[in-house]
Design a protein around this motif. Structure first.
Motif, PDB file in Angstrom:
ATOM      1  N   UNK A  12      -9.827 -23.384 -52.001  1.00 48.36           N
ATOM      2  CA  UNK A  12     -10.221 -24.031 -53.247  1.00 48.36           C
ATOM      3  C   UNK A  12     -10.326 -22.969 -54.335  1.00 48.36           C
ATOM      4  N   UNK A  13      -9.784 -23.299 -55.513  1.00 46.36           N
ATOM      5  CA  UNK A  13      -9.761 -22.357 -56.627  1.00 46.36           C
ATOM      6  C   UNK A  13     -10.427 -22.989 -57.844  1.00 46.36           C
ATOM      7  N   UNK A  14     -11.294 -22.215 -58.506  1.00 40.57           N
ATOM      8  CA  UNK A  14     -11.833 -22.582 -59.813  1.00 40.57           C
ATOM      9  C   UNK A  14     -11.573 -21.410 -60.755  1.00 40.57           C
ATOM     10  N   UNK A  15     -11.367 -21.704 -62.048  1.00 39.16           N
ATOM     11  CA  UNK A  15     -11.002 -20.663 -63.006  1.00 39.16           C
ATOM     12  C   UNK A  15     -11.929 -20.669 -64.214  1.00 39.16           C
ATOM     13  N   UNK A  16     -11.988 -19.535 -64.889  1.00 40.13           N
ATOM     14  CA  UNK A  16     -12.743 -19.390 -66.136  1.00 40.13           C
ATOM     15  C   UNK A  16     -12.004 -18.430 -67.056  1.00 40.13           C
ATOM     16  N   UNK A  17     -11.989 -18.789 -68.328  1.00 38.75           N
ATOM     17  CA  UNK A  17     -11.503 -17.882 -69.364  1.00 38.75           C
ATOM     18  C   UNK A  17     -12.652 -16.956 -69.737  1.00 38.75           C
ATOM     19  N   UNK A  18     -12.377 -15.672 -69.926  1.00 39.51           N
ATOM     20  CA  UNK A  18     -13.410 -14.687 -70.242  1.00 39.51           C
ATOM     21  C   UNK A  18     -13.215 -14.166 -71.677  1.00 39.51           C
ATOM     22  N   UNK A  19     -13.768 -14.864 -72.670  1.00 33.54           N
ATOM     23  CA  UNK A  19     -13.540 -14.462 -74.064  1.00 33.54           C
ATOM     24  C   UNK A  19     -14.105 -13.086 -74.399  1.00 33.54           C
ATOM     25  N   UNK A  20     -15.176 -12.672 -73.741  1.00 32.61           N
ATOM     26  CA  UNK A  20     -15.782 -11.369 -74.046  1.00 32.61           C
ATOM     27  C   UNK A  20     -14.900 -10.193 -73.634  1.00 32.61           C
ATOM     28  N   UNK A  37     -12.355 -19.832 -49.258  1.00 30.68           N
ATOM     29  CA  UNK A  37     -11.487 -20.017 -48.087  1.00 30.68           C
ATOM     30  C   UNK A  37     -12.377 -20.525 -46.962  1.00 30.68           C
ATOM     31  N   UNK A  38     -12.074 -21.706 -46.445  1.00 33.75           N
ATOM     32  CA  UNK A  38     -12.905 -22.330 -45.420  1.00 33.75           C
ATOM     33  C   UNK A  38     -12.069 -22.608 -44.171  1.00 33.75           C
ATOM     34  N   UNK A  39     -12.580 -22.172 -43.027  1.00 32.72           N
ATOM     35  CA  UNK A  39     -11.886 -22.407 -41.761  1.00 32.72           C
ATOM     36  C   UNK A  39     -12.386 -23.718 -41.158  1.00 32.72           C
ATOM     37  N   UNK A  40     -11.603 -24.764 -41.332  1.00 29.98           N
ATOM     38  CA  UNK A  40     -11.917 -26.075 -40.752  1.00 29.98           C
ATOM     39  C   UNK A  40     -11.205 -26.274 -39.422  1.00 29.98           C
ATOM     40  N   UNK A  41     -10.548 -25.240 -38.939  1.00 30.06           N
ATOM     41  CA  UNK A  41      -9.810 -25.330 -37.683  1.00 30.06           C
ATOM     42  C   UNK A  41     -10.699 -25.046 -36.484  1.00 30.06           C
TER      43      UNK A  41
END
Length: 128
Positions: A12-20, A37-41
């Protein structure tokens, strides 16, 4: 948030712009992305390598490949997860990334590829 599952491993990916850290007047836009990263196996796995494609809207494509993620090669038991934050810069305020992780199933040494879902990197004001 973008998510994909390959052979029991969910990324799973989440993103953010870093204006500073960005300088739009100098065509320098910085983004952070958080990976879960999750191991569901049912088997313990180890992350060996990563391979990224970074696409900038100005037409430039970069490829990044190497061992582990941010200096680590995490081992995940069934049900475990590993999170990390990294970043990239673009010349335009719009782009995307996608990639893969090379993983190893520790029970038998079998290597397999896990997809990292494609995600966009966009300066918020470009969405208007």
């Amino acid at each position: 948030m973008n998510t994909t599952t390959t052979q029991g491993v969910t990324v799973t990916v989440t993103t953010n712009y870093l204006p500073d850290y960005s300088s739009p007047g100098q065509e320098h836009y910085v983004f952070a992305y958080k990976i879960d990263i999750r191991n569901n196996g049912e088997y313990t796995v180890k992350l060996l390598r990563r391979h990224w494609y970074i696409y900038d809207a100005n037409g430039v494509t970069r490829e990044v490949e190497g061992e582990g993620v941010v200096g680590q090669q995490p081992t995940l038991e069934p049900g475990d997860s590993h999170q990390y934050v990294s970043g990239c810069n673009l010349k335009s305020g719009l782009g995307k990334m996608r990639g893969t992780y090379q993983m190893e199933r520790l029970v038998d040494g079998k290597e397999f590829t896990v997809d990292i879902p494609e995600f966009t990197l966009v300066v918020p004001y470009r969405l208007n």
